[in-house]
Scaffold this motif. Structure first.
Motif, PDB file in Angstrom:
ATOM      1  N   SER A  91       0.802  -1.228   0.000  1.00 11.78           N
ATOM      2  CA  SER A  91       0.000   0.000   0.000  1.00 11.78           C
ATOM      3  C   SER A  91       0.830   1.271   0.000  1.00 11.78           C
ATOM      4  O   SER A  91       0.320   2.334  -0.343  1.00 11.78           O
ATOM      5  CB  SER A  91      -0.924   0.003   1.226  1.00 11.78           C
ATOM      6  OG  SER A  91      -1.762  -1.132   1.236  1.00 11.78           O
ATOM      7  N   ILE A  92       2.081   1.174   0.407  1.00 14.10           N
ATOM      8  CA  ILE A  92       2.894   2.385   0.544  1.00 14.10           C
ATOM      9  C   ILE A  92       4.185   2.240  -0.248  1.00 14.10           C
ATOM     10  O   ILE A  92       4.631   1.131  -0.551  1.00 14.10           O
ATOM     11  CB  ILE A  92       3.220   2.684   2.023  1.00 14.10           C
ATOM     12  CG1 ILE A  92       3.918   1.494   2.683  1.00 14.10           C
ATOM     13  CG2 ILE A  92       1.968   3.071   2.790  1.00 14.10           C
ATOM     14  CD1 ILE A  92       4.339   1.725   4.115  1.00 14.10           C
ATOM     15  N   TYR A 112       4.477   8.742   0.251  1.00 17.67           N
ATOM     16  CA  TYR A 112       3.600   8.840  -0.918  1.00 17.67           C
ATOM     17  C   TYR A 112       4.141   9.878  -1.903  1.00 17.67           C
ATOM     18  O   TYR A 112       4.614  10.933  -1.493  1.00 17.67           O
ATOM     19  CB  TYR A 112       2.183   9.230  -0.493  1.00 17.67           C
ATOM     20  CG  TYR A 112       1.491   8.186   0.354  1.00 17.67           C
ATOM     21  CD1 TYR A 112       0.860   7.090  -0.230  1.00 17.67           C
ATOM     22  CD2 TYR A 112       1.479   8.289   1.746  1.00 17.67           C
ATOM     23  CE1 TYR A 112       0.237   6.129   0.541  1.00 17.67           C
ATOM     24  CE2 TYR A 112       0.849   7.333   2.529  1.00 17.67           C
ATOM     25  CZ  TYR A 112       0.231   6.251   1.921  1.00 17.67           C
ATOM     26  OH  TYR A 112      -0.383   5.303   2.696  1.00 17.67           O
ATOM     27  N   ILE A 121       0.790  16.062  -4.427  1.00 12.02           N
ATOM     28  CA  ILE A 121       0.450  14.689  -4.066  1.00 12.02           C
ATOM     29  C   ILE A 121      -0.745  14.716  -3.122  1.00 12.02           C
ATOM     30  O   ILE A 121      -0.687  15.329  -2.051  1.00 12.02           O
ATOM     31  CB  ILE A 121       1.644  13.975  -3.395  1.00 12.02           C
ATOM     32  CG1 ILE A 121       2.880  14.036  -4.309  1.00 12.02           C
ATOM     33  CG2 ILE A 121       1.284  12.536  -3.057  1.00 12.02           C
ATOM     34  CD1 ILE A 121       2.689  13.412  -5.677  1.00 12.02           C
ATOM     35  N   GLU A 122      -1.823  14.061  -3.534  1.00 10.65           N
ATOM     36  CA  GLU A 122      -3.035  14.013  -2.724  1.00 10.65           C
ATOM     37  C   GLU A 122      -3.348  12.578  -2.317  1.00 10.65           C
ATOM     38  O   GLU A 122      -3.035  11.626  -3.033  1.00 10.65           O
ATOM     39  CB  GLU A 122      -4.222  14.584  -3.504  1.00 10.65           C
ATOM     40  CG  GLU A 122      -4.116  16.067  -3.811  1.00 10.65           C
ATOM     41  CD  GLU A 122      -5.391  16.613  -4.431  1.00 10.65           C
ATOM     42  OE1 GLU A 122      -6.401  15.861  -4.454  1.00 10.65           O
ATOM     43  OE2 GLU A 122      -5.381  17.757  -4.901  1.00 10.65           O
ATOM     44  N   ARG A 123      -3.987  12.463  -1.146  1.00  2.38           N
ATOM     45  CA  ARG A 123      -4.497  11.164  -0.699  1.00  2.38           C
ATOM     46  C   ARG A 123      -5.766  11.408   0.113  1.00  2.38           C
ATOM     47  O   ARG A 123      -5.747  12.174   1.084  1.00  2.38           O
ATOM     48  CB  ARG A 123      -3.449  10.415   0.131  1.00  2.38           C
ATOM     49  CG  ARG A 123      -3.887   8.967   0.447  1.00  2.38           C
ATOM     50  CD  ARG A 123      -2.712   8.156   0.935  1.00  2.38           C
ATOM     51  NE  ARG A 123      -3.068   6.780   1.267  1.00  2.38           N
ATOM     52  CZ  ARG A 123      -3.177   5.784   0.392  1.00  2.38           C
ATOM     53  NH1 ARG A 123      -2.943   6.014  -0.890  1.00  2.38           N
ATOM     54  NH2 ARG A 123      -3.505   4.560   0.780  1.00  2.38           N
ATOM     55  N   PHE A 124      -6.826  10.777  -0.307  1.00  2.00           N
ATOM     56  CA  PHE A 124      -8.131  10.929   0.335  1.00  2.00           C
ATOM     57  C   PHE A 124      -8.515  12.401   0.481  1.00  2.00           C
ATOM     58  O   PHE A 124      -9.022  12.836   1.526  1.00  2.00           O
ATOM     59  CB  PHE A 124      -8.158  10.231   1.693  1.00  2.00           C
ATOM     60  CG  PHE A 124      -7.954   8.746   1.619  1.00  2.00           C
ATOM     61  CD1 PHE A 124      -8.841   7.952   0.909  1.00  2.00           C
ATOM     62  CD2 PHE A 124      -6.868   8.143   2.242  1.00  2.00           C
ATOM     63  CE1 PHE A 124      -8.644   6.576   0.821  1.00  2.00           C
ATOM     64  CE2 PHE A 124      -6.679   6.777   2.173  1.00  2.00           C
ATOM     65  CZ  PHE A 124      -7.570   5.973   1.455  1.00  2.00           C
ATOM     66  N   SER A 138      -3.863   6.306   5.709  1.00  2.00           N
ATOM     67  CA  SER A 138      -4.600   7.530   5.391  1.00  2.00           C
ATOM     68  C   SER A 138      -3.713   8.645   4.853  1.00  2.00           C
ATOM     69  O   SER A 138      -4.193   9.600   4.258  1.00  2.00           O
ATOM     70  CB  SER A 138      -5.341   8.033   6.642  1.00  2.00           C
ATOM     71  OG  SER A 138      -4.413   8.478   7.623  1.00  2.00           O
ATOM     72  N   GLY A 139      -2.406   8.519   5.065  1.00  2.00           N
ATOM     73  CA  GLY A 139      -1.492   9.579   4.649  1.00  2.00           C
ATOM     74  C   GLY A 139      -1.153  10.545   5.757  1.00  2.00           C
ATOM     75  O   GLY A 139      -0.509  11.575   5.524  1.00  2.00           O
TER      76      GLY A 139
END
Length: 498
Positions: free
Chosen positions: A27-28, A378, A473-476, A361-362
């Motif tokens: 996942s990472i 990320y 860089i975006e996450r959720f 979740s970041g």
């Protein structure tokens, strides 16, 4: 399920934790150190600037076949499983040693050996830091099972009072592999020597097997010695300077101890305290000498922490303490202290799960929380590919960063594009890619998590740097970080020291 044996429960818990690690591993992206050591495998050598070579050698077969992080992370996962199994086995052997020698440990009967082994494994599973090393391969991930293996051989020595030639050779091989893993393995070697010295008789002195073990260990680490000899001993010089750190401060020591409690959890501490409280005046000195596998490296790292240090350096030591903690916790569990132990276990597991959740979740990025360490996991894959494309499009000499910690991910995800670190500090990147040629044009990566001013003007030797593109860089739905790409022209060498 209620009637499962302690051994079965230990196996179930190890498998459940391994499944979680496996999921996180896919996942990472690679962390700083993981990418750096994966590059070791990409650039095989007898040794390296920062560490001995085993952390790179062991990854080489997988790195040749794949660049998928989750598959490469199978190696640290297997090492973590082996470490847990060794914790269980060493606990059984210590339990048998205590009962077999009638050492006077406790006034009432010990719980079963398997129950003690289960408690030792649970104490490790509930500790947050070992999960980090189970997902990401570090030299300490290697040193943990090797330290436990040497601890097992030390215990075998105490039980038998002698070694066969095979035992001596196995001990020498473990010492050599430990030396190929990390230089701090010398503390594990001192712990083994302490066990030998503590024996009432000294039949090991002058034995052929001892010298064969020493010779074999030296043969294992010969590549490290040879590489350092032809490279002016740069690795040893770096580690000595790195270990000494900066100005020694008491608050750093206090912070180190506090972080150790959080990172490894109170269960290991409480269990070990209970073991020592009940056996310190009754157990033979030879058994207590095994605690040197924890106390020697831990005390050294604690004393150095005032000048700086990293919390995961003590991980192999905590693995070696786990068997004693398991026996202490099992005894406490058997005398109706279950509520306290259960509460500590639930608290630590909850802490681990919260940590896993933050990673997925970041983390938290806001004006309140200025630093988000999870953001570092990320975006580098996308940024590396974009950087490689920009280098090709602009006919640049390669990629430049202004700190080595930025260079490892850039070099891994943009490979085979060369990466240059724009500082005067000599490091592994100088050995891999050489010096940036004068007059060169280079693509500069600047990451918001470790931003630097443009390397132009009086503070640098680039004639100019022109912005090309930016990447968020975006996450959720939250922005974790930003990459800025610039084309810097006419490199004239590093800035002169003031």
């Amino acid at each position: 399920m209620r009637h499962q044996s302690p051994t079965s429960w230990a196996a179930i818990c190890i498998c459940l934790a391994a499944i979680v690690h496996f999921g996180l591993g896919f996942s990472i992206e690679f962390s700083v150190d993981e990418a750096h050591y994966a590059l070791y495998a990409e650039h095989l050598a007898w040794s390296y600037f920062d560490h001995p070579p085993l952390v790179g050698w062991i990854q080489w077969p997988l790195v040749v076949l794949t660049s998928t992080e989750g598959l490469i992370r199978i190696i640290p996962e297997l090492l973590w499983i082996i470490s847990c199994l060794l914790v269980f086995q060493v606990t059984l052997e210590i339990h048998h040693f205590i009962q077999g020698r009638n050492s006077g440990y406790l006034t009432s009967a010990l719980p079963s050996a398997n129950t003690c082994g289960l408690m030792a494994v649970l104490a490790i599973i509930a500790a947050p830091m070992p999960h980090v090393l189970a997902i990401g391969l570090l030299p300490d991930t290697l040193l943990a099972p090797l330290s436990l293996g040497l601890m097992y051989m030390a215990l075998r020595w105490l039980i038998q009072d002698h070694f066969t030639i095979g035992d001596w050779l196995l001990t020498g091989a473990l010492l050599g592999l430990a030396g190929l893993s990390k230089y701090t393995a010398i503390f594990t070697a001192f712990a083994l020597l302490l066990v030998f010295i503590s024996a009432r008789r000294k039949p090991w002195i002058g034995r052929l097997g001892l010298w064969l073990a020493i010779l074999l260990a030296l043969l294992f680490i010969a590549p490290v010695l040879y590489w350092n000899w032809v490279n002016d001993w740069i690795s040893f010089k770096y580690q000595i300077a790195h270990g000494s750190g900066g100005t020694w401060l008491w608050r750093r020591l206090a912070a180190f101890l506090g972080i150790q409690i959080i990172a490894f959890g109170p269960l290991l501490i409480v269990g070990s305290y209970l073991f020592l409280k009940d056996c310190m005046h009754a157990t033979k000195l030879s058994l207590l000498s095994l605690l040197g596998f924890f106390f020697i490296p831990f005390v050294v790292f604690a004393s150095l922490s005032g000048g700086g240090g990293l919390p995961h350096w003590t991980t192999p030591a905590w693995f070696c303490l786990a068997p004693f903690a398991g026996i202490g916790l099992a005894k406490a569990w058997s005398v109706q202290h279950r509520k306290i132990i259960r509460a500590l276990f639930i608290f630590q597991i909850a802490l681990c799960l919260i940590g896993f959740g933050f990673v997925l979740s970041g983390g938290i990025s806001s004006t309140v929380v200025k630093a988000n360490p999870i953001a570092d996991l990320y975006g580098w894959k996308i940024a590396g590919k974009k950087a490689a494309n920009l280098v090709e499009a602009n006919k640049a000499e390669g990629i430049a960063v202004q700190n080595w910690t930025l260079g490892s991910r850039a070099a891994w995800y943009a490979k085979p594009t060369p990466v240059f670190v724009l500082d005067e500090r000599k490091d592994q990147f100088d050995l891999w890619f050489g010096e940036l040629p004068k007059g060169a044009n280079i693509l500069l990566i600047n990451w918001s998590g470790m931003a630097f001013p443009p390397p132009v003007g009086n503070q640098s030797a680039f004639e100019r740097c022109e912005p090309l593109e930016a990447l968020e860089i975006e996450r959720f739905g939250q922005v974790l970080s930003k990459f800025d790409f610039s084309l810097c022209s006419n490199w004239q060498g590093p800035p002169a020291s003031k």
